[in-house]
Design a protein around this motif. Sequence first.
Motif, PDB file in Angstrom:
ATOM      1  N   ASP A 316     -30.013 -13.207  77.889  1.00  0.00           N
ATOM      2  CA  ASP A 316     -29.428 -12.386  78.952  1.00  0.00           C
ATOM      3  C   ASP A 316     -28.024 -12.873  79.270  1.00  0.00           C
ATOM      4  O   ASP A 316     -27.616 -13.962  78.839  1.00  0.00           O
ATOM      5  N   LEU A 329     -38.756 -25.620  85.404  1.00  0.00           N
ATOM      6  CA  LEU A 329     -38.960 -24.204  85.073  1.00  0.00           C
ATOM      7  C   LEU A 329     -40.424 -23.839  84.880  1.00  0.00           C
ATOM      8  O   LEU A 329     -40.878 -22.802  85.317  1.00  0.00           O
ATOM      9  N   GLY A 344     -44.896 -17.200  86.499  1.00  0.00           N
ATOM     10  CA  GLY A 344     -44.714 -16.484  85.235  1.00  0.00           C
ATOM     11  C   GLY A 344     -44.493 -17.422  84.058  1.00  0.00           C
ATOM     12  O   GLY A 344     -45.168 -17.301  83.028  1.00  0.00           O
ATOM     13  N   LEU A 345     -43.565 -18.363  84.195  1.00  0.00           N
ATOM     14  CA  LEU A 345     -43.261 -19.236  83.063  1.00  0.00           C
ATOM     15  C   LEU A 345     -44.387 -20.225  82.789  1.00  0.00           C
ATOM     16  O   LEU A 345     -44.640 -20.582  81.640  1.00  0.00           O
ATOM     17  N   SER A 346     -45.062 -20.659  83.862  1.00  0.00           N
ATOM     18  CA  SER A 346     -46.148 -21.615  83.619  1.00  0.00           C
ATOM     19  C   SER A 346     -47.294 -20.929  82.886  1.00  0.00           C
ATOM     20  O   SER A 346     -47.883 -21.492  81.963  1.00  0.00           O
TER      21      SER A 346
HETATM   22  P1  ADP Z   1     -40.526 -16.413  89.283  1.00  0.00           P
HETATM   23  O1  ADP Z   1     -39.919 -15.368  88.387  1.00  0.00           O
HETATM   24  O2  ADP Z   1     -41.601 -15.875  90.171  1.00  0.00           O
HETATM   25  O3  ADP Z   1     -39.508 -17.225  90.033  1.00  0.00           O
HETATM   26  P2  ADP Z   1     -41.021 -17.815  86.806  1.00  0.00           P
HETATM   27  O4  ADP Z   1     -42.022 -18.829  86.439  1.00  0.00           O
HETATM   28  O5  ADP Z   1     -40.981 -16.613  85.979  1.00  0.00           O
HETATM   29  O6  ADP Z   1     -41.283 -17.436  88.330  1.00  0.00           O
HETATM   30  O7  ADP Z   1     -39.590 -18.497  86.771  1.00  0.00           O
HETATM   31  C1  ADP Z   1     -39.326 -19.681  87.433  1.00  0.00           C
HETATM   32  C2  ADP Z   1     -37.856 -19.857  87.643  1.00  0.00           C
HETATM   33  O8  ADP Z   1     -37.192 -20.023  86.383  1.00  0.00           O
HETATM   34  C3  ADP Z   1     -37.162 -18.697  88.276  1.00  0.00           C
HETATM   35  O9  ADP Z   1     -37.322 -18.686  89.686  1.00  0.00           O
HETATM   36  C4  ADP Z   1     -35.723 -18.952  87.853  1.00  0.00           C
HETATM   37  O10 ADP Z   1     -35.125 -19.931  88.687  1.00  0.00           O
HETATM   38  C5  ADP Z   1     -35.858 -19.566  86.484  1.00  0.00           C
HETATM   39  N1  ADP Z   1     -35.633 -18.563  85.431  1.00  0.00           N
HETATM   40  C6  ADP Z   1     -36.543 -17.874  84.720  1.00  0.00           C
HETATM   41  N2  ADP Z   1     -35.955 -17.032  83.867  1.00  0.00           N
HETATM   42  C7  ADP Z   1     -34.611 -17.167  84.029  1.00  0.00           C
HETATM   43  C8  ADP Z   1     -33.449 -16.550  83.429  1.00  0.00           C
HETATM   44  N3  ADP Z   1     -33.568 -15.631  82.481  1.00  0.00           N
HETATM   45  N4  ADP Z   1     -32.245 -16.964  83.854  1.00  0.00           N
HETATM   46  C9  ADP Z   1     -32.125 -17.905  84.801  1.00  0.00           C
HETATM   47  N5  ADP Z   1     -33.163 -18.510  85.415  1.00  0.00           N
HETATM   48  C10 ADP Z   1     -34.402 -18.159  85.030  1.00  0.00           C
END
Ligand code: ADP
Length: 388
Positions: A316, A329, A344-346
């Motif tokens: 992105d 993260l 989401g990421l976890s």
């Molecule tokens: P959420 O989207 O609910 O915050 P996620 O686990 O998906 O939970 O993401 C955790 C954090 O990782 C986000 O809050 C953000 O700070 C960071 N993050 C995820 N994807 C991106 C991205 N594409 N660019 C920048 N930061 C990101």
Amino acid sequence: MKEDGILPVEDETLEQGAAVAHYRKMYDRTSALAKIGVWECDLATEALTWTDGVYDLFELPRGSRIERADILEYYEEKSLREMERLRARAIREGGSFAIDIRIRTANGNDRWIRLTADVEQEDGKAVRIFGTKQDVTAEKLAQEKLQTLQARLIHVSRSSAMGVMAATLAHELNQPLGAISNYVAGTRRALYDPTRTSELVDWGLKAIQENADRAGEIIRSLRNSANGSAIRTQEIDPNPLIREAAALARAGVDRPAPVHFRLAEEVTIAVDPVQIQQVLINLIKNALEAVQGTDRLEVMVSSAIEGDLFEIRVDDSGPGIAPDMADRLFESFVSSKPGGMGVGLSISRTIAEAHGGAVVAGNRAEGGARFCLVLPLGGDDGDGETRA
Ligand code: ADP
């Protein structure tokens, strides 16, 4: 020794006495070190013979006269009942027994003792019981502490697993439920609009059905992983899955940016499609959210074969990963977004690892972030060419 070479009786007795004293000293030291004593009970008179170790255990004056009835009051009730049962059986049938029992000493201290007993018989009749008593309080307390800690640990891990599951469910169901709500609104508008055709209503209803099915799949998939079932792997072409994930991710974002694709053709991967699509929805939705409010609205999803791995990259043009987020993260419930759940990421990483893969994150030199889902390839995976 006398000159005639004959050992006088007195010398022999003296030597024996020294040996007994020496052994006695060794026994006393062993008893004190092991906190153990020896006891004997005459079954005819119920008189007890104790060594110092047993007196010390009960905190009674060493050498005092004691009978069995005198000491029963020091035993805890349940321990006493169990000990009496084993004792009666050993006397009846012959043999030995061992039991850990609780006592309260003459000074009111609570202790655990390990009692061993062996019934001695004469002419087939039980006449004496011989045994040991050892202080095992420290061992028992350590065991109790360990059990309490284990129980607490099980409770904590269960409730945190439940918390993660609830959050996972809420997070994943949010998307199809949101889509259903949007399609219902659109379909209703189409119903009352004479210029709209019935095909449009039909299309809306079909989309609602698909999203409801998807919600059901998510629940089934989560239930399977909670049951510890293996992931349901299928051999699939990843491209339709990727494109659909992007469409689903866009549906969950207000005024979403367009998503561009550069996907490798003729690749087959063996994955659980629902779970892998969930990872892609998470990554693409995060990318779409990252570019919102920036001048360049660019999200690019590309894929390629790298050795024996298949990589799906989501790039992105947003602000990139914030330095304070970089190390956290993938932790659950860590989010930099207002109202973000931070799961989401976890979840994505858990799913990727269950497939033998990984999610790798980093910032791009030209600006923005790159999240890469890496999966192992199996079987015939095509020539790996990519198409612009
Ligand atoms: P959420 O989207 O609910 O915050 P996620 O686990 O998906 O939970 O993401 C955790 C954090 O990782 C986000 O809050 C953000 O700070 C960071 N993050 C995820 N994807 C991106 C991205 N594409 N660019 C920048 N930061 C990101």
